[in-house]
Design an enzyme around this catalytic site. Structure first.
Site, short mmCIF file in Angstrom:
data_model
loop_
_atom_site.label_atom_id
_atom_site.label_comp_id
_atom_site.label_asym_id
_atom_site.label_seq_id
_atom_site.Cartn_x
_atom_site.Cartn_y
_atom_site.Cartn_z
N SER A 85 37.65 58.69 -12.72
CA SER A 85 36.56 57.89 -13.29
C SER A 85 36.97 56.47 -13.61
O SER A 85 36.19 55.71 -14.18
CB SER A 85 36.06 58.57 -14.57
N THR A 191 34.85 56.67 -18.37
CA THR A 191 35.41 55.37 -18.73
C THR A 191 36.53 55.47 -19.76
O THR A 191 36.43 56.24 -20.71
CB THR A 191 34.28 54.57 -19.41
N THR A 209 36.32 51.17 -15.75
CA THR A 209 35.72 52.37 -15.18
C THR A 209 35.40 52.20 -13.70
O THR A 209 35.26 51.07 -13.22
CB THR A 209 34.40 52.69 -15.93
N ARG A 219 25.53 49.00 -8.35
CA ARG A 219 25.21 49.36 -9.75
C ARG A 219 26.39 48.97 -10.67
O ARG A 219 27.54 49.24 -10.38
CB ARG A 219 24.93 50.86 -9.85
N GLY A 221 27.58 49.29 -14.73
CA GLY A 221 27.26 49.99 -15.97
C GLY A 221 27.52 49.13 -17.20
O GLY A 221 27.53 47.89 -17.14
N THR A 242 31.67 55.11 -23.98
CA THR A 242 31.85 55.89 -22.75
C THR A 242 30.59 56.72 -22.54
O THR A 242 29.83 56.95 -23.47
CB THR A 242 33.10 56.79 -22.86
N GLY A 243 30.38 57.13 -21.31
CA GLY A 243 29.19 57.92 -21.03
C GLY A 243 28.15 57.12 -20.27
O GLY A 243 28.47 56.13 -19.61
#
Ligand code: GLY
Length: 330
Positions: A85, A191, A209, A219, A221, A242-243
């Site tokens: 990741s 991440t 990440t 994309r 994030g 994170t997430g």
């Protein structure tokens, strides 16, 4: 199911635990410590944060800055092919391309970031170059790779065999019933965000990440967006996320956590308030994971997630340990 969270403002952490609002598994509650708890502290996300913390702590032990520590720390995850990741070995986008996002921020309020950078193993170091050698904050796409090469970074293929196979498998299974993105697994790593406080009490943050696996090409994030994936105000503290990045961007999550601390919330309370915004914005039941970590100027810690499964690594008082994160939703 979302538990009822109806009280306004900040609630004492101890009261929260007593009320059953939080349903998290047990973890050492070092974050509830009051006042300064010593310096040379590092907190980072997920199990891979343990090795990253070790590297960061070594830098701090040598008297170097929190900035040096977070860069060295997250580079460990970036360089580890088993961490799928982050960085080298990160899962690719829909086109099979590994695109990376990273941001870094120092104690003087300066920041640098790269988004959708390809073929450069350590985007965090490129982000630092952006911060220190330009008057820009963020460089993206081909421009970021070009910038990195001009500054001596080596171009290399970051797609490992493991990641290539995962992408092929994902493509093979695509159908009109697919939800495009596979559902998150509880133990999904993500991440790496890291916040460190050095011997002088200065705070710095880093976040890096490969983003959502099999994402639409291009994309970006939350991780490279200063104030979303990571934020530091050296007078107040630092936070990282994170997430599911889209949800974090929409609430300017890490900035919100730091601003909550500025208004007097502990790191834990500050994170809880930010996560509640996400819960509210998703009709009480967001079907994804988000977690934040934070350190206050006084050396208090916080780590809290929407859902079960989050882990964080904490280096404090010379010991580096992995903790199960408390969480809000069951
Ligand atoms: N938090 C990482 C991402 O959504 O890209």
């Amino acid at each position: 199911m979302t538990r009822m969270i109806s009280r306004r403002g900040f609630i004492a952490w101890s009261a929260l635990l007593g009320s059953g609002v939080l349903s998290g598994v047990k973890a050492d509650r070092v974050f509830s410590a009051k006042g300064a708890v010593g310096r040379n502290n590092v907190i980072s996300t997920w199990r891979h944060g343990l090795a990253a913390n070790e590297a960061a702590a070594e830098i701090l032990r040598n008297g170097k800055s929190a900035l040096d520590a977070v860069e060295a720390g997250v580079r460990v995850s970036e360089g580890d092919p088993d961490v799928t990741s982050v960085g080298y070995g990160g899962l690719p986008d829909e086109q099979g391309r590994v695109t990376l996002d990273a941001s870094i921020m120092n104690s003087k309020g300066n920041a640098g970031a790269v988004g959708c950078i390809e073929n450069i193993k350590h985007p965090i170091s490129v982000a630092r170059k952006v911060m220190e050698e330009t008057d820009h904050v963020m460089i993206v796409g081909a421009g970021a790779t070009e910038f990195a090469k001009l500054h001596g970074f080596k171009e290399e293929d970051l797609l490992t065999e493991k990641a290539r196979k995962a992408h092929l498998e994902w493509k093979a299974k695509l159908s009109d019933k697919d939800d495009w993105l596979p559902p998150p697994k509880e133990d999904d790593h993500d991440t790496i965000g890291m916040i460190a406080q050095d011997d002088r009490g200065d705070i710095a943050g880093a976040c890096t990440t490969s983003g959502l696996r099999f994402k639409i090409h291009g994309r970006v994030g939350d991780s490279p967006i200063v104030g979303a994936g990571m934020y530091v105000d050296n007078e107040v503290g630092g936070a990282a996320a994170t997430g599911r990045g889209e949800a974090v961007i929409k609430i300017a999550g890490s900035h919100l956590v730091v601003e909550n601390m500025r208004r007097g919330a502990s790191p834990m309370e500050a994170i809880e308030e930010a996560l509640k915004r996400i819960i509210k914005a998703h009709n009480g039941n967001p079907e994804f994971q988000v977690a934040f970590i934070a350190i206050s100027k006084q050396g208090e810690f916080g780590a809290l997630a929407l859902r079960k499964g989050f882990q964080y690594a904490l280096f404090r008082n010379g010991a580096n340990k992995l903790y199960d994160g408390e969480y809000l939703l069951s």
